[in-house]
Design an enzyme around this catalytic site. Structure first.
Site, PDB file in Angstrom:
ATOM      1  N   HIS A  38      -4.465  -1.671  -6.337  1.00 40.95           N
ATOM      2  CA  HIS A  38      -3.798  -0.456  -6.801  1.00 40.95           C
ATOM      3  C   HIS A  38      -4.852   0.585  -7.165  1.00 40.95           C
ATOM      4  O   HIS A  38      -5.733   0.307  -7.969  1.00 40.95           O
ATOM      5  CB  HIS A  38      -2.929  -0.756  -8.033  1.00 40.95           C
ATOM      6  CG  HIS A  38      -1.717  -1.559  -7.689  1.00 40.95           C
ATOM      7  ND1 HIS A  38      -0.922  -2.161  -8.626  1.00 40.95           N
ATOM      8  CD2 HIS A  38      -1.166  -1.859  -6.497  1.00 40.95           C
ATOM      9  CE1 HIS A  38       0.069  -2.784  -8.017  1.00 40.95           C
ATOM     10  NE2 HIS A  38      -0.070  -2.626  -6.726  1.00 40.95           N
ATOM     11  N   ASP A  73       0.815  -1.224   0.000  1.00 40.11           N
ATOM     12  CA  ASP A  73       0.000   0.000   0.000  1.00 40.11           C
ATOM     13  C   ASP A  73       0.844   1.268   0.000  1.00 40.11           C
ATOM     14  O   ASP A  73       0.433   2.302   0.521  1.00 40.11           O
ATOM     15  CB  ASP A  73      -0.958   0.018   1.217  1.00 40.11           C
ATOM     16  CG  ASP A  73      -1.684  -1.297   1.379  1.00 40.11           C
ATOM     17  OD1 ASP A  73      -2.231  -1.767   0.377  1.00 40.11           O
ATOM     18  OD2 ASP A  73      -1.680  -1.852   2.490  1.00 40.11           O
ATOM     19  N   LEU A 101       3.616  12.507   1.118  1.00 40.16           N
ATOM     20  CA  LEU A 101       4.281  13.474   1.986  1.00 40.16           C
ATOM     21  C   LEU A 101       3.258  14.464   2.544  1.00 40.16           C
ATOM     22  O   LEU A 101       3.359  14.920   3.685  1.00 40.16           O
ATOM     23  CB  LEU A 101       5.371  14.213   1.193  1.00 40.16           C
ATOM     24  CG  LEU A 101       6.309  15.079   2.010  1.00 40.16           C
ATOM     25  CD1 LEU A 101       7.169  14.244   2.944  1.00 40.16           C
ATOM     26  CD2 LEU A 101       7.223  15.916   1.099  1.00 40.16           C
ATOM     27  N   LYS A 154       2.361   2.255  -5.067  1.00 35.02           N
ATOM     28  CA  LYS A 154       3.156   1.843  -6.235  1.00 35.02           C
ATOM     29  C   LYS A 154       2.411   2.109  -7.533  1.00 35.02           C
ATOM     30  O   LYS A 154       3.023   2.448  -8.535  1.00 35.02           O
ATOM     31  CB  LYS A 154       3.480   0.339  -6.165  1.00 35.02           C
ATOM     32  CG  LYS A 154       4.303  -0.058  -4.971  1.00 35.02           C
ATOM     33  CD  LYS A 154       4.519  -1.551  -4.919  1.00 35.02           C
ATOM     34  CE  LYS A 154       3.314  -2.360  -4.534  1.00 35.02           C
ATOM     35  NZ  LYS A 154       2.838  -2.214  -3.151  1.00 35.02           N
TER      36      LYS A 154
HETATM   37  P1  IMP Z   1      -2.426 -13.021   1.655  1.00 37.91           P
HETATM   38  O1  IMP Z   1      -1.537 -12.392   0.642  1.00 37.91           O
HETATM   39  O2  IMP Z   1      -3.900 -12.801   1.384  1.00 37.91           O
HETATM   40  O3  IMP Z   1      -2.108 -14.459   1.922  1.00 37.91           O
HETATM   41  O4  IMP Z   1      -2.177 -12.258   3.064  1.00 37.91           O
HETATM   42  C1  IMP Z   1      -0.950 -12.382   3.754  1.00 37.91           C
HETATM   43  C2  IMP Z   1      -0.548 -11.059   4.385  1.00 37.91           C
HETATM   44  O5  IMP Z   1      -0.212 -10.137   3.366  1.00 37.91           O
HETATM   45  C3  IMP Z   1      -1.648 -10.393   5.218  1.00 37.91           C
HETATM   46  O6  IMP Z   1      -1.066  -9.715   6.310  1.00 37.91           O
HETATM   47  C4  IMP Z   1      -2.245  -9.386   4.238  1.00 37.91           C
HETATM   48  O7  IMP Z   1      -2.862  -8.304   4.917  1.00 37.91           O
HETATM   49  C5  IMP Z   1      -0.995  -8.952   3.512  1.00 37.91           C
HETATM   50  N1  IMP Z   1      -1.260  -8.422   2.161  1.00 37.91           N
HETATM   51  C6  IMP Z   1      -1.534  -9.123   1.046  1.00 37.91           C
HETATM   52  N2  IMP Z   1      -1.696  -8.299  -0.008  1.00 37.91           N
HETATM   53  C7  IMP Z   1      -1.487  -7.053   0.447  1.00 37.91           C
HETATM   54  C8  IMP Z   1      -1.471  -5.773  -0.193  1.00 37.91           C
HETATM   55  O8  IMP Z   1      -1.656  -5.613  -1.411  1.00 37.91           O
HETATM   56  N3  IMP Z   1      -1.227  -4.713   0.624  1.00 37.91           N
HETATM   57  C9  IMP Z   1      -0.975  -4.858   1.945  1.00 37.91           C
HETATM   58  N4  IMP Z   1      -0.964  -6.030   2.564  1.00 37.91           N
HETATM   59  C10 IMP Z   1      -1.225  -7.126   1.824  1.00 37.91           C
END
Ligand code: IMP
Length: 431
Positions: free
Chosen positions: A41, A13, A333, A16
């Site tokens: 995104h 987040d 920022l 990007k």
């Molecule tokens: P998963 O990718 O759904 O297996 O989640 C595993 C971890 O990655 C968790 O803590 C999610 O919150 C985090 N996560 C997965 N994709 C994102 C993303 O695009 N942004 C932020 N955190 C993510």
């Protein structure tokens, strides 16, 4: 070779998408190389907001070929829904290519993601419950089903039945759930084939064809360095390799295909889900609410409130190394504008008083470190969002950016001061 990579240096987040969008302007191909629809995104163009999960951000430019590479895990229903959403907003998606080698997210992956999280109870990872982990696990176990299997319905059905024999056993006997129907899954997935077929391609070939012709290729990372399966805060990570090295396996290129690696960081830090976070602000700290509100820090995907904290330069410098970043881009920022003082974490102190200037490899240590902060004055006033040069920002804001640059040892190439495409300072060396 003209390959550029954009990756997140924190826990995702970082914004990007906006830099992918910015650089896509000069790219021929924009390639996703890992992750799935756990990503989110957000790009704002001419006042219109596009929330993308699977389709590479470059889709918004008519000259770009957006590619979903072999390293991505794909829920085809989500992909088609996203294509429909884009088309309804007037975006042409006909150039979109999908690797035949990408693995499919199946209904049992999503069910197992939900079930394992529930069974982990208070030890849960806080996944997005999109089936990402189970899909990558099946890929590694060699029982995954790939996009190209859809092209041969008989093979698809055989692989599905084989998988279901085990998955339904686990769902019924371990998790006390009803078995999933092979007929229903096969019908749902194969019904999507006519729409998917025109997209299915040899994406490795397309990428190399472009690189060899010296056409710029942009590799778009999802998630981020500290969610990397190998280098993140395991087990609170995703199941792919979002670091720059992941481009090699996830898109089918060697390291020499890449000559520019841009690490994106927020001017502060956020994380969703569970796991260690040394610079996290206390929940009752008013700055926590201020950052969440001003930065709209809620998941694009799941709506969860993100955990906010100060910028952690120890982690950022480590991320610069892990990715061999050639440069770093700072986002949001403007969010820090009202704050009188800004803290930057420059070291950690362990429980026993040991000072760490690098990320301790032992996670039990990382869980307990206290951040050592350097405090810089804020600029206490909204930033002009139309500035184009760093020198046009208040001196305190310039000092903040320069402090980060000095600490991490690579140039800052972009600073964003607002969500829209044009609200971004481009440093002379990046132009
Ligand atoms: P998963 O990718 O759904 O297996 O989640 C595993 C971890 O990655 C968790 O803590 C999610 O919150 C985090 N996560 C997965 N994709 C994102 C993303 O695009 N942004 C932020 N955190 C993510």
């Amino acid at each position: 070779m003209p390959g550029t990579v954009i990756i997140g240096t924190q826990w995702g987040d970082e914004g990007k998408g906006r830099f992918t969008d910015y650089l896509a302007k000069e790219s021929d191909l924009v390639v996703r190389f890992q992750g799935g629809h756990n990503a989110g995104h957000t790009i704002i163009v001419d006042g219109q907001t596009f929330a993308l999960q699977l389709v590479p951000s470059g889709v918004l430019y008519p000259h770009v070929t957006p590619i979903i590479g072999n390293g991505v895990v794909v829920d085809p229903a989500v992909l088609l829904a996203e294509v429909d959403m884009l088309e309804s907003k007037g975006v042409d998606t006909s150039r979109l290519k999908l690797s035949g080698n990408a693995h499919l997210i199946m209904p049992y992956h999503q069910e197992l993601d939900r079930m394992t999280e529930r069974y982990l109870g208070r030890n849960k990872l806080g996944t997005t419950k999109r089936g990402i982990g189970p899909a990558y696990a099946d890929k590694a176990l060699r029982v995954g089903i790939r996009v190209q299997d859809l092209l041969d319905p008989k093979i698809f059905r055989e692989k599905l039945d084989l998988a279901l024999r085990e998955k339904n056993g686990v769902l019924a006997k371990v998790y006390n759930r009803l078995p999933l129907s092979g007929d229903e899954i096969a019908e749902t997935y194969l019904k999507m084939l006519p729409r998917l077929e025109p997209m299915i391609s040899d994406t490795v070939f397309l990428v190399h064809e472009a690189l060899e012709a010296d056409r710029p290729v942009l590799f778009e990372g999802a998630q981020a360095t500290y969610l990397d399966l190998d280098h993140g805060t395991y087990p609170f990570v995703t199941s792919s390799n979002p670091i720059a090295g992941g481009v090699c396996t996830g898109a089918g290129v060697g390291p020499r295909a890449i000559n520019r690696i841009i690490g994106v960081t927020k001017a502060y830090t956020t994380r969703v889900g569970a796991g260690p976070f040394p610079t996290e602000l206390a929940e009752d700290d008013p700055i926590s609410d201020l950052i969440v509100e001003r930065g709209h820090e809620f998941g694009t995907n799941t709506g969860r409130r993100r955990r906010p904290g100060w910028l952690d330069l120890v982690m950022l410098r480590h991320a610069v190394r892990l990715n061999t970043c050639t440069e770093v881009a700072i986002t949001k920022l403007d969010v820090l504008a009202p704050l009188e003082n800004l803290k930057l974490c420059v070291a950690y102190e362990g429980e026993d008083g040991t000072r760490y200037e690098h990320v301790p490899y032992h996670q039990s240590v990382l869980h307990k470190v206290r951040p050592v902060f350097e405090t810089l004055p804020g600029w206490s006033g909204e930033l002009d969002r139309n500035v184009e040069r760093l020198e046009d920002l208040p001196t305190a804001a310039q000092d903040y950016v320069r402090f980060v640059e000095d600490y991490i040892g690579v140039p800052i190439s972009f600073v964003s001061v607002g969500p829209a495409r044009e609200q971004c300072v481009v440093m002379p060396r990046a132009a």
